[in-house]
Write a protein that holds these residues in place. Structure first.
Motif, PDB file in Angstrom:
ATOM      1  N   ILE A 162      -4.152  -3.585  -3.396  1.00  0.00           N
ATOM      2  CA  ILE A 162      -5.538  -3.362  -2.985  1.00  0.00           C
ATOM      3  C   ILE A 162      -6.357  -2.700  -4.081  1.00  0.00           C
ATOM      4  CG2 ILE A 162      -7.013  -2.323  -1.231  1.00  0.00           C
ATOM      5  CD1 ILE A 162      -5.170  -4.507  -0.191  1.00  0.00           C
ATOM      6  N   GLU A 163      -5.787  -1.696  -4.732  1.00  0.00           N
ATOM      7  CA  GLU A 163      -6.529  -0.896  -5.702  1.00  0.00           C
ATOM      8  C   GLU A 163      -6.295  -1.426  -7.115  1.00  0.00           C
ATOM      9  OE1 GLU A 163      -7.034   3.827  -6.915  1.00  0.00           O
ATOM     10  OE2 GLU A 163      -5.585   3.200  -5.407  1.00  0.00           O
ATOM     11  N   TYR A 164      -7.369  -1.820  -7.799  1.00  0.00           N
ATOM     12  CA  TYR A 164      -7.262  -2.387  -9.138  1.00  0.00           C
ATOM     13  C   TYR A 164      -7.940  -1.530 -10.206  1.00  0.00           C
ATOM     14  CZ  TYR A 164      -5.544  -6.646  -6.967  1.00  0.00           C
ATOM     15  OH  TYR A 164      -4.799  -7.558  -6.256  1.00  0.00           O
ATOM     16  N   GLN A 165      -8.681  -0.487  -9.811  1.00  0.00           N
ATOM     17  CA  GLN A 165      -9.377   0.335 -10.784  1.00  0.00           C
ATOM     18  C   GLN A 165      -8.382   1.107 -11.635  1.00  0.00           C
ATOM     19  OE1 GLN A 165     -12.268   2.944  -9.067  1.00  0.00           O
ATOM     20  NE2 GLN A 165     -13.121   3.587 -11.033  1.00  0.00           N
ATOM     21  N   GLU A 190       4.010   2.278  -9.324  1.00  0.00           N
ATOM     22  CA  GLU A 190       2.690   1.816  -9.774  1.00  0.00           C
ATOM     23  C   GLU A 190       2.761   1.310 -11.216  1.00  0.00           C
ATOM     24  OE1 GLU A 190      -0.801   3.940  -7.503  1.00  0.00           O
ATOM     25  OE2 GLU A 190       0.380   5.456  -8.540  1.00  0.00           O
ATOM     26  N   VAL A 221       0.839  -1.195   0.000  1.00  0.00           N
ATOM     27  CA  VAL A 221       0.000   0.000   0.000  1.00  0.00           C
ATOM     28  C   VAL A 221       0.875   1.245   0.000  1.00  0.00           C
ATOM     29  CG1 VAL A 221      -1.894  -1.170   1.176  1.00  0.00           C
ATOM     30  CG2 VAL A 221      -0.112  -0.053   2.526  1.00  0.00           C
ATOM     31  N   GLN A 269       3.540  -1.841  -6.973  1.00  0.00           N
ATOM     32  CA  GLN A 269       2.129  -1.853  -7.331  1.00  0.00           C
ATOM     33  C   GLN A 269       1.301  -2.018  -6.063  1.00  0.00           C
ATOM     34  OE1 GLN A 269       1.181  -4.962 -10.122  1.00  0.00           O
ATOM     35  NE2 GLN A 269       1.729  -6.612  -8.755  1.00  0.00           N
ATOM     36  N   ASN A 270       0.134  -1.427  -6.080  1.00  0.00           N
ATOM     37  CA  ASN A 270      -0.776  -1.469  -4.942  1.00  0.00           C
ATOM     38  C   ASN A 270      -1.640  -2.725  -5.057  1.00  0.00           C
ATOM     39  OD1 ASN A 270      -2.757  -1.075  -2.994  1.00  0.00           O
ATOM     40  ND2 ASN A 270      -2.978   1.106  -3.398  1.00  0.00           N
ATOM     41  N   THR A 293      -6.092  -0.156 -13.668  1.00  0.00           N
ATOM     42  CA  THR A 293      -4.780  -0.801 -13.742  1.00  0.00           C
ATOM     43  C   THR A 293      -4.774  -1.872 -14.825  1.00  0.00           C
ATOM     44  OG1 THR A 293      -5.342  -2.482 -12.088  1.00  0.00           O
ATOM     45  CG2 THR A 293      -4.385  -0.409 -11.288  1.00  0.00           C
ATOM     46  N   ARG A 312      -0.183   0.574 -13.577  1.00  0.00           N
ATOM     47  CA  ARG A 312      -1.017   1.627 -14.152  1.00  0.00           C
ATOM     48  C   ARG A 312      -0.588   1.977 -15.580  1.00  0.00           C
ATOM     49  NH1 ARG A 312      -4.798   3.502 -11.128  1.00  0.00           N
ATOM     50  NH2 ARG A 312      -4.697   3.325  -8.856  1.00  0.00           N
TER      51      ARG A 312
END
Length: 302
Positions: A147-150, A104, A41, A144-145, A152, A107
């Motif tokens: 948790i967050e996939y929007q 990231e 994170v 890379q995060n 990506t 992304r």
């Protein structure tokens, strides 16, 4: 070679509080001439770790913030027209560095992600038919995060296989977080960090790592672990031969960091989750880390 290693480890510990295991794993990747994928994170020190490493080895640091509009040429560089000389000149991209932080990375679009494939494996960039070598050592830390996939683009298997190790820094414990606050209050910043080892010494350490002995029974143990992933009912994709080589190289580097001339089964067991987990694809919604850990427990140790 213990003295430069201890200097480097101590220097990084001044910037990264309470993450000795993570620092050691990053050094394992550096001395193995590999690359690291940090899945964590935001705000846990990933960028700080990359900058601290570059400054400690007296190397050049470049950071790329990956976004969907990032182009391959923004990473590798491109040829531009010089009206004075009336010819094209190559404008080098951020990969021409010693430590590259690809922040990231998921992304970036698949086309831009693919721009890193050649340079991560072959230490060179090819543009318009001309290949140019990047500086040595060349070390990529990508983040890379998880948790967050929007918005990506998941890394393809070929890209994941280029990373020697994957790891997570995680949150610090209460005592380490308090120590971090005290250091900041005392004015200790990254700018105060001084180089403690030269790039030439890093290259020498990498060569010394290759001299660490890996006996035949331990090589067979590495093979047993890797080949078991290729026929496992809970995995749809097993570890490639590149992963086999990576597991031996990292075991040599870990033994070298701990002052031994030979690798042990414990080195392989400790590193296997970080080397193998991101190279497999689990079946039926299972977690890759869980499957790999069970597999490690099931293989007999020499």
């Amino acid at each position: 070679m213990r003295e430069p290693i201890e200097r480097l480890f101590k220097n990084l510990s001044l910037a990264i509080v309470g993450k000795q295991d993570s620092i050691q794993l990053v050094l394992v990747a550096l001395l193995s001439r590999g690359h690291v994928l940090l899945e964590d994170v935001p705000g846990v020190g990933k960028t700080l770790l990359a900058k601290s490493l570059a400054k400690s080895i007296e190397g050049k640091f470049q950071r790329v913030q990956c976004t969907p509009d990032l182009l391959p040429a923004d990473i590798t560089g491109t040829n531009i027209w010089n009206p004075q000389s009336r010819e094209f000149e190559f404008l080098s991209g951020p990969v021409f560095t010693n430590v590259l932080l690809a922040d990231e990375i998921n992304r970036a679009t698949p086309r831009t992600q693919a721009a890193l494939l050649e340079v991560m494996e072959e230490q060179q960039v090819t543009t318009d038919g001309v290949s140019r070598s990047v500086p040595r050592p060349f070390f990529v830390i990508a983040t890379q995060n998880p948790i967050e996939y929007q918005g990506t683009f998941p890394l393809p298997e070929a890209q994941m296989d280029r990373f020697l190790l994957s790891l997570s820094l995680g949150y610090p414990n209460e005592a380490d977080e308090l120590k971090m606050l005290q250091r900041i209050q005392g004015g200790h910043t990254l700018e105060e960090l001084t180089p403690c080892i030269s790039l030439e010494e890093v290259q020498t350490l990498c060569q010394q790592c290759q001299q660490v002995r890996v006996e035949l029974p331990l090589q067979q143990y590495i093979l047993d672990l890797v080949r078991a992933t290729r026929n496992h009912e809970e995995l749809t994709l097993g570890v490639s031969p590149r992963g086999t080589v990576a597991l031996q190289r990292t075991a040599q580097a870990l033994a070298f960091l701990e002052g031994r001339e030979f690798a042990l089964p414990d080195d392989v067991k400790r590193l296997a989750p970080h080397v193998l987990t991101h190279r497999v694809i689990p079946a039926g919604g299972r977690r890759a880390a869980t499957v790999i850990n069970r597999l490690i427990d099931s293989i007999s140790v020499p």
